[in-house]
Design a protein around this motif. Structure first.
Motif, short mmCIF file in Angstrom:
data_model
loop_
_atom_site.label_atom_id
_atom_site.label_comp_id
_atom_site.label_asym_id
_atom_site.label_seq_id
_atom_site.Cartn_x
_atom_site.Cartn_y
_atom_site.Cartn_z
N ALA A 126 28.48 194.20 -46.84
CA ALA A 126 27.88 193.00 -47.44
C ALA A 126 27.61 193.20 -48.92
O ALA A 126 27.84 192.31 -49.74
N THR A 130 33.07 178.42 -49.67
CA THR A 130 33.05 179.31 -48.50
C THR A 130 31.65 179.84 -48.23
O THR A 130 31.19 179.85 -47.10
N VAL A 131 30.97 180.26 -49.29
CA VAL A 131 29.62 180.79 -49.13
C VAL A 131 28.68 179.71 -48.62
O VAL A 131 27.85 179.96 -47.74
N THR A 161 29.46 177.09 -46.80
CA THR A 161 29.80 176.83 -45.40
C THR A 161 29.22 177.90 -44.49
O THR A 161 28.65 177.59 -43.44
N ILE A 162 29.35 179.15 -44.88
CA ILE A 162 28.79 180.25 -44.08
C ILE A 162 27.28 180.12 -44.01
O ILE A 162 26.68 180.27 -42.93
N ARG A 163 26.65 179.81 -45.13
CA ARG A 163 25.19 179.64 -45.12
C ARG A 163 24.77 178.53 -44.18
O ARG A 163 23.83 178.67 -43.40
N ASP A 164 25.48 177.41 -44.24
CA ASP A 164 25.15 176.27 -43.37
C ASP A 164 25.28 176.64 -41.90
O ASP A 164 24.44 176.26 -41.08
N ARG A 165 26.30 177.39 -41.57
CA ARG A 165 26.49 177.78 -40.17
C ARG A 165 25.41 178.77 -39.72
O ARG A 165 24.96 178.71 -38.57
N VAL A 166 25.01 179.67 -40.59
CA VAL A 166 23.94 180.61 -40.24
C VAL A 166 22.63 179.85 -40.03
O VAL A 166 21.90 180.11 -39.07
#
Length: 85
Positions: free
Chosen positions: A21, A65-66, A68-73
């Motif tokens: 990370a 992308t970041v 989208t990943i944040r939203d999914r988390v």
């Protein structure tokens, strides 16, 4: 309770190697810096417009992308909170 990692960190010795990370964050920051340098060079007239558009598009894709990943988390976290124990 083992406090040796904390004591090692306080003593100034590294506790562990950087993880994936941390390396990904460094790569993301480098890409954004590169896009910023390309934009600065384009404003001053010393850059190829094609390189500028490419760098900006890569930066925008990385940010999307970041996000989208944040939203999914966040969505997964909220789903866990809604679970009944």
């Amino acid at each position: 309770m083992d406090l040796s990692p904390i004591q090692a960190g306080l003593a100034g010795t590294p506790v562990s190697k950087p993880n994936a990370a941390t390396e990904a964050a460094a790569g993301f920051a480098d890409m954004l810096r590169q896009a910023e340098l390309q934009a600065e060079a384009a404003v001053t007239g010393g850059a190829d417009p094609h390189a500028l558009v490419t760098a900006l598009a890569e930066g925008q894709l990385a940010v999307d992308t970041v996000v989208t990943i944040r939203d999914r988390v966040v969505e997964a976290y909220q789903e866990i909170l809604r679970m009944q124990v």
